[in-house]
Design an enzyme around this catalytic site. Structure first.
Site, mmCIF file in Angstrom:
data_model
loop_
_atom_site.group_PDB
_atom_site.id
_atom_site.type_symbol
_atom_site.label_atom_id
_atom_site.label_comp_id
_atom_site.label_asym_id
_atom_site.label_seq_id
_atom_site.Cartn_x
_atom_site.Cartn_y
_atom_site.Cartn_z
ATOM 1 N N GLY A 1 0.788 -1.229 0.000
ATOM 2 C CA GLY A 1 0.000 0.000 0.000
ATOM 3 C C GLY A 1 0.813 1.267 0.000
ATOM 4 C CD GLU B 1 1.598 -9.462 0.825
ATOM 5 O OE1 GLU B 1 1.538 -10.631 1.225
ATOM 6 O OE2 GLU B 1 0.593 -8.721 0.681
ATOM 7 N N PRO B 2 5.190 -4.866 -1.384
ATOM 8 C CG PRO B 2 7.379 -4.166 -1.764
ATOM 9 C CD PRO B 2 6.555 -5.106 -0.923
ATOM 10 C CE1 TYR C 1 -10.174 1.126 -8.214
ATOM 11 C CE2 TYR C 1 -8.086 1.310 -9.378
ATOM 12 C CZ TYR C 1 -9.044 0.543 -8.745
ATOM 13 O OH TYR C 1 -8.867 -0.816 -8.640
ATOM 14 C CB CYS D 1 -17.605 2.882 -28.768
ATOM 15 S SG CYS D 1 -19.189 3.553 -29.272
ATOM 16 C CD GLU D 2 -18.394 2.964 -21.851
ATOM 17 O OE1 GLU D 2 -19.235 3.240 -20.976
ATOM 18 O OE2 GLU D 2 -18.483 1.974 -22.613
#
Length: 443
Positions: free
Chosen positions: A248, A290-291, A334, A361-362
């Site tokens: 994190g 855990e990077p 996000y 196409c969004e």
């Protein structure tokens, strides 16, 4: 302009990464193109390893491969002395195909299938991180069938909410992950696991979120996890030898992001572990972290070619590139922010405010809103920074767009590590039933 790692603007006014002019990379490999600064990846890995060596604690630094998992990255992680965190059979297979030592692989996931567990057991991985009671009993039964006793950590949710986006905050009580510490579930899980003959309980794992810029959340998590370890020792006479504090650690994406130096995060964790354990007369455990993003994130750059534009007077000007949410879904997921430059005209005056649209196409396929650039022309190259983590890893074939190639650059050399998908790749798994074959339709 903030440049990461070996990136610089050369005498031609072009962006250069790892000694490679990105305009040359575009000509050789095409765009969109993921470019990884290998020297920066190795520098980040070494920062974590050295920071832990300085603390004197026994440790493992496991690269969280979900951030970016290809065989070349697994090789780099191994060469830098890291362990590896995988969360699926695909990531496990990638690691094994790369020759990564199985005993240094940790297997995560909240819904490991029996097939995935068997695959990991057969490979002889180093540790399973168990997420729920169903998995606890399934893993014990499958290990027993193979006559194995396997190392496990139990994932717990310590009730610490990191200051991050709701979708990437994972340590709070209301989470799909792990055994809850606050309501007693974690204690019951440990008690159960200790009684299962094919499992060896090394300790616990916690992860409080992602893109974290302070140490207080880590300190709180350590205090809670260490206090739980003491409770297990005193009530169940079982001593944890491993505490895994997850990852994190934040990186700089845009101006205003202020990640701490790696050593500050690691020292805060180490100090909290040492203080809490010494106060409880608890033998110092091995500390694992855990990077993922903090190893690969700012080492990645995505290179695009600008195509069309649309100017709405008094509103905004859109420029469109030859990629988008298929190679970077994070802005849509996000609302992630990025910085970028015109890689072929990096020294030109910034005299235009544009928004960068993808080609999908969004209407939500937007990469960057309100970016200052020189007057943009069709054919210009746009380099978007800090796209190493969760970009290639989350890429898709929406609109049947082919996924980009990936190159590692270092010391003036570019190595292709993932080939650009072909049209055959796109249709390679398609099957037309006999009744839909052209001759069948014509009858």
């Amino acid at each position: 302009m903030f440049l990461h790692g070996t990136s610089k603007i050369n005498s031609k006014g072009h962006l250069e990464i790892g000694g490679c002019d990105v305009t040359d990379l575009a000509q050789e490999f095409g765009t969109p193109l993921y470019i990884v600064d290998e020297a920066l990846v190795r520098q980040r890995a070494r920062e974590f390893m050295e920071a832990f060596r300085t603390t004197g604690l026994r440790h493992q630094v496991a690269y969280a491969s979900k951030a970016f998992c290809v065989m070349a990255m697994c090789r780099v992680a191994e060469e830098e002395g890291m362990s590896l965190d995988v969360v699926s059979d695909g990531e496990l297979y990638t690691a094994l195909q790369a020759g990564f030592p199985a005993e240094r692989i940790h297997f995560h996931g909240n819904n490991k299938t029996p097939e995935e567990i068997v695959m990991a057991l057969d490979a002889g991985i180093g540790c399973f991180v168990v997420d729920n009671f169903d998995e606890l009993h399934l893993l014990n039964a499958l290990a027993a069938d193979k006559g194995k006793r396997v190392n496990v950590l139990l994932r717990i949710t310590p009730g610490v909410e990191a200051h991050t986006h709701d979708y990437i905050s994972t340590g709070q009580q209301d989470s799909k992950f792990g055994f809850d510490l606050g309501n007693g579930t974690a204690f019951t899980a440990i008690e159960t696991a200790i009684g299962l003959s094919s499992l060896k309980v090394l300790g616990v794992h916690s992860h409080i979120g992602s893109q974290i810029f302070e140490v207080e959340g880590f300190r709180m998590a350590v205090e809670k996890v260490a206090a739980f370890a003491v409770e297990i020792r005193d009530r169940l006479n079982h001593t944890f030898t491993v505490l895994n504090l997850g990852g994190g650690f934040g990186i700089r994406y845009v101006e205003g992001d202020q990640p701490l130096p790696v050593g500050v995060y690691v020292q805060a964790i180490a100090d909290a572990v040492r203080t809490t354990c010494e106060n409880a007369n608890f033998a110092l455990p091995e500390v694992w972290i855990e990077p993922g993003r903090s190893i690969i994130g700012d080492a990645g750059t995505t290179l695009y070619t600008v195509g069309t534009s649309k100017d709405i007077p008094g509103v905004r000007k859109y420029i469109a590139v030859d990629g988008g949410m298929t190679d970077n879904p994070r802005p849509a997921l996000y609302e992630s922010k990025y910085e970028a430059v015109l890689a072929n005209r990096a020294n030109d005056t910034l005299n235009e405010l544009v928004s960068v649209a993808g080609k999908c196409c969004e209407s939500g396929d937007m990469l960057i809103w309100d970016l200052k650039l020189p007057a943009v022309q069709s054919g210009d190259l746009l380099a978007v920074f800090c796209t190493g983590a969760y970009n290639y890893a989350m890429a898709s074939n929406y609109n049947r767009i082919r996924r980009p190639a990936v190159v590692f650059v270092k010391d003036g050399k570019a190595d292709l590590v993932v080939a650009r998908e072909t049209y055959h790749n796109i249709v390679g798994n398609d099957i037309i039933p006999q009744r839909l074959q052209k001759e069948a339709v014509s009858k």
